[in-house]
Scaffold this motif. Sequence first.
Motif, PDB file in Angstrom:
ATOM      1  N   GLU A   1       9.445 -41.107  -1.988  1.00 36.99           N
ATOM      2  CA  GLU A   1       8.204 -40.730  -1.310  1.00 36.99           C
ATOM      3  C   GLU A   1       7.044 -41.647  -1.731  1.00 36.99           C
ATOM      4  N   VAL A   2       6.966 -41.914  -3.024  1.00 41.39           N
ATOM      5  CA  VAL A   2       5.909 -42.808  -3.522  1.00 41.39           C
ATOM      6  C   VAL A   2       6.060 -44.197  -2.899  1.00 41.39           C
ATOM      7  N   ALA A   3       7.311 -44.684  -2.832  1.00 42.58           N
ATOM      8  CA  ALA A   3       7.561 -46.014  -2.271  1.00 42.58           C
ATOM      9  C   ALA A   3       7.103 -46.079  -0.815  1.00 42.58           C
ATOM     10  N   GLU A   4       7.401 -45.032  -0.049  1.00 38.61           N
ATOM     11  CA  GLU A   4       6.998 -45.027   1.361  1.00 38.61           C
ATOM     12  C   GLU A   4       5.476 -45.015   1.499  1.00 38.61           C
ATOM     13  N   THR A   5       4.822 -44.232   0.640  1.00 37.35           N
ATOM     14  CA  THR A   5       3.351 -44.215   0.636  1.00 37.35           C
ATOM     15  C   THR A   5       2.811 -45.616   0.371  1.00 37.35           C
ATOM     16  N   MET A   6       3.425 -46.302  -0.601  1.00 38.19           N
ATOM     17  CA  MET A   6       2.985 -47.662  -0.944  1.00 38.19           C
ATOM     18  C   MET A   6       3.141 -48.609   0.242  1.00 38.19           C
ATOM     19  N   CYS A   7       4.318 -48.581   0.873  1.00 40.76           N
ATOM     20  CA  CYS A   7       4.580 -49.498   1.992  1.00 40.76           C
ATOM     21  C   CYS A   7       3.609 -49.241   3.141  1.00 40.76           C
ATOM     22  N   ARG A   8       3.407 -47.951   3.447  1.00 47.36           N
ATOM     23  CA  ARG A   8       2.479 -47.620   4.542  1.00 47.36           C
ATOM     24  C   ARG A   8       1.066 -48.098   4.240  1.00 47.36           C
ATOM     25  N   ALA A   9       0.717 -48.133   2.952  1.00 49.44           N
ATOM     26  CA  ALA A   9      -0.636 -48.547   2.557  1.00 49.44           C
ATOM     27  C   ALA A   9      -0.790 -50.064   2.573  1.00 49.44           C
ATOM     28  N   GLY A  10       0.316 -50.779   2.820  1.00 46.96           N
ATOM     29  CA  GLY A  10       0.220 -52.239   2.916  1.00 46.96           C
ATOM     30  C   GLY A  10       0.683 -52.998   1.681  1.00 46.96           C
ATOM     31  N   ILE A  11       1.218 -52.278   0.714  1.00 47.15           N
ATOM     32  CA  ILE A  11       1.785 -52.956  -0.458  1.00 47.15           C
ATOM     33  C   ILE A  11       3.048 -53.703  -0.021  1.00 47.15           C
ATOM     34  N   LYS A  12       3.203 -54.928  -0.482  1.00 44.94           N
ATOM     35  CA  LYS A  12       4.267 -55.796   0.034  1.00 44.94           C
ATOM     36  C   LYS A  12       5.468 -55.894  -0.896  1.00 44.94           C
ATOM     37  N   ALA A  13       5.299 -55.501  -2.154  1.00 52.41           N
ATOM     38  CA  ALA A  13       6.404 -55.613  -3.107  1.00 52.41           C
ATOM     39  C   ALA A  13       6.306 -54.482  -4.118  1.00 52.41           C
ATOM     40  N   ILE A  14       7.463 -53.883  -4.411  1.00 54.84           N
ATOM     41  CA  ILE A  14       7.504 -52.713  -5.285  1.00 54.84           C
ATOM     42  C   ILE A  14       8.482 -52.953  -6.419  1.00 54.84           C
ATOM     43  N   LEU A  15       8.021 -52.712  -7.632  1.00 50.52           N
ATOM     44  CA  LEU A  15       8.913 -52.762  -8.791  1.00 50.52           C
ATOM     45  C   LEU A  15       9.204 -51.322  -9.205  1.00 50.52           C
ATOM     46  N   ASN A  16      10.472 -50.948  -9.106  1.00 48.24           N
ATOM     47  CA  ASN A  16      10.861 -49.551  -9.284  1.00 48.24           C
ATOM     48  C   ASN A  16      11.558 -49.326 -10.624  1.00 48.24           C
ATOM     49  N   PHE A  17      10.986 -48.464 -11.449  1.00 48.95           N
ATOM     50  CA  PHE A  17      11.590 -48.142 -12.751  1.00 48.95           C
ATOM     51  C   PHE A  17      12.385 -46.846 -12.693  1.00 48.95           C
ATOM     52  N   ALA A  18      12.327 -46.140 -11.563  1.00 49.02           N
ATOM     53  CA  ALA A  18      13.114 -44.906 -11.450  1.00 49.02           C
ATOM     54  C   ALA A  18      14.562 -45.299 -11.180  1.00 49.02           C
ATOM     55  N   PRO A  19      15.524 -44.696 -11.879  1.00 41.57           N
ATOM     56  CA  PRO A  19      16.924 -45.097 -11.668  1.00 41.57           C
ATOM     57  C   PRO A  19      17.465 -44.520 -10.358  1.00 41.57           C
ATOM     58  N   LYS A  20      16.945 -45.030  -9.269  1.00 41.81           N
ATOM     59  CA  LYS A  20      17.303 -44.526  -7.946  1.00 41.81           C
ATOM     60  C   LYS A  20      17.082 -45.642  -6.933  1.00 41.81           C
ATOM     61  N   ARG A  21      18.019 -45.768  -5.986  1.00 44.49           N
ATOM     62  CA  ARG A  21      17.893 -46.796  -4.967  1.00 44.49           C
ATOM     63  C   ARG A  21      16.874 -46.360  -3.927  1.00 44.49           C
ATOM     64  N   LEU A  22      15.988 -47.266  -3.550  1.00 47.01           N
ATOM     65  CA  LEU A  22      14.964 -46.946  -2.558  1.00 47.01           C
ATOM     66  C   LEU A  22      15.362 -47.525  -1.200  1.00 47.01           C
ATOM     67  N   PHE A  23      15.015 -46.821  -0.148  1.00 47.05           N
ATOM     68  CA  PHE A  23      15.236 -47.346   1.193  1.00 47.05           C
ATOM     69  C   PHE A  23      13.873 -47.667   1.790  1.00 47.05           C
ATOM     70  N   LEU A  24      13.628 -48.955   2.023  1.00 40.53           N
ATOM     71  CA  LEU A  24      12.301 -49.397   2.431  1.00 40.53           C
ATOM     72  C   LEU A  24      12.374 -50.232   3.695  1.00 40.53           C
ATOM     73  N   PRO A  25      11.263 -50.294   4.437  1.00 35.33           N
ATOM     74  CA  PRO A  25      11.233 -51.193   5.597  1.00 35.33           C
ATOM     75  C   PRO A  25      11.369 -52.642   5.117  1.00 35.33           C
ATOM     76  N   PRO A  26      11.940 -53.514   5.974  1.00 37.27           N
ATOM     77  CA  PRO A  26      12.250 -54.886   5.531  1.00 37.27           C
ATOM     78  C   PRO A  26      11.032 -55.692   5.079  1.00 37.27           C
ATOM     79  N   GLU A  27       9.840 -55.337   5.550  1.00 34.03           N
ATOM     80  CA  GLU A  27       8.660 -56.129   5.145  1.00 34.03           C
ATOM     81  C   GLU A  27       8.223 -55.797   3.722  1.00 34.03           C
ATOM     82  N   CYS A  28       8.823 -54.766   3.139  1.00 32.34           N
ATOM     83  CA  CYS A  28       8.456 -54.348   1.789  1.00 32.34           C
ATOM     84  C   CYS A  28       9.596 -54.736   0.836  1.00 32.34           C
ATOM     85  N   LYS A  29       9.336 -55.689  -0.023  1.00 41.78           N
ATOM     86  CA  LYS A  29      10.348 -56.219  -0.951  1.00 41.78           C
ATOM     87  C   LYS A  29      10.453 -55.297  -2.164  1.00 41.78           C
TER      88      LYS A  29
END
Lengths: 207, 207
Positions: free
Chosen positions: A160-188
């Motif tokens: 949920e946090v990742a999706e909020t970030m992508c919608r807000a225009g963040i282009k790259a996410i570094l994820n420390f939660a041990p879980k795979r994220l599903f993101l739109p392709p424009e969000c690395k």
Amino acid sequence: MKYKKVPLTAVRRLSIYARTLSDLENRGRETVSSEELGLDANIPSTQVRKDLAYFGQFGTRGKGYSVKELNRKLREILGLDRSWNVALVGAGNLGKALFSYPGFRRQGFHIVAVFDNDPAKIDKEWKGLKIQHIKKLPEIVKEKKISIGIIAVPSSAAQEVAETMCRAGIKAILNFAPKRLFLPPECKQGTVDLAIELENLSYFLTK
Amino acid sequence: MKYKKVPLTAVRRLSIYARTLSDLENRGRETVSSEELGLDANIPSTQVRKDLAYFGQFGTRGKGYSVKELNRKLREILGLDRSWNVALVGAGNLGKALFSYPGFRRQGFHIVAVFDNDPAKIDKEWKGLKIQHIKKLPEIVKEKKISIGIIAVPSSAAQEVAETMCRAGIKAILNFAPKRLFLPPECKQGTVDLAIELENLSYFLTK
């Protein structure tokens, strides 16, 4: 400039070369061979030459690479010749450790906003920076021109946090939660799974 | 059992396959093809087959791999079928975050001792575990049969802590200080440089 088909693992090694070159530069070295660079970075020299070749022609046969010039070039390729504004979501122990980690700032990554959803944490200050409610993320991302997000929340909240970030225009996410994220392709995305490093070690202890 | 010449990057991918297989197992899947496993793990299926081939013959042509059997085998290869006692040195923010990180325990890594050299921290308790002075490390490592050490101290202290660990009989060290350690060959080291992950992302933002 575009570089095509550079493997992810080569990009990671560029970071290691840049660190090694900075070390050499600090010690006053002017040139370095691929053999020495490989030895210092613990990477075979054939791999060093192959990795650098993705990005053009460096060095002179018999003279090696200019330490300063190659370091400058690698830092430019890696985007370390500028600074990046970073948003951190998750003000728990891990978030606090990442916020205090000196290695980020040294490479130009500035955590300029911290978010959480726990009322007990909102408005608390970390080194003068107020922790904000996650619902303010979109406006602050725009205001502070934030392009990178770090996720340090429990696994259950990460997507949920990742999706909020992508919608807000963040282009790259570094994820420390041990879980795979599903993101739109424009969000690395990048993932740090701290346990994988321990598993690497236990593999060698098991052998 | 000994496996020869397995590249470090392949060992890292085994961890990723094992995680993916655990996911599939939890979802009730019985068999998986290398194509599906690769898709889920975000690794080309040719690479999946090549990596698994280092460790013997798995799966049946046309039927794929048994999810449960392959997961069990990979966990055995990675040393995840047993538990490991771990010492953490450095009771600062990063140490605290690592101590609380649920992913370690889940994979069998138990932090059974925490050390620091700051008198203000000694004898404080983290979840019932007393923080000890670093000088007690050798005796506690023997007493608690600790084989893995985690370093979460400032760079300037990392080398000394690492040497203390190796002398005490610790066989593998995971280093979070952004500094290269020089260790005797019997002591295996892994390094986590958190900034490298951000550099990977900034490389893609720069392109």
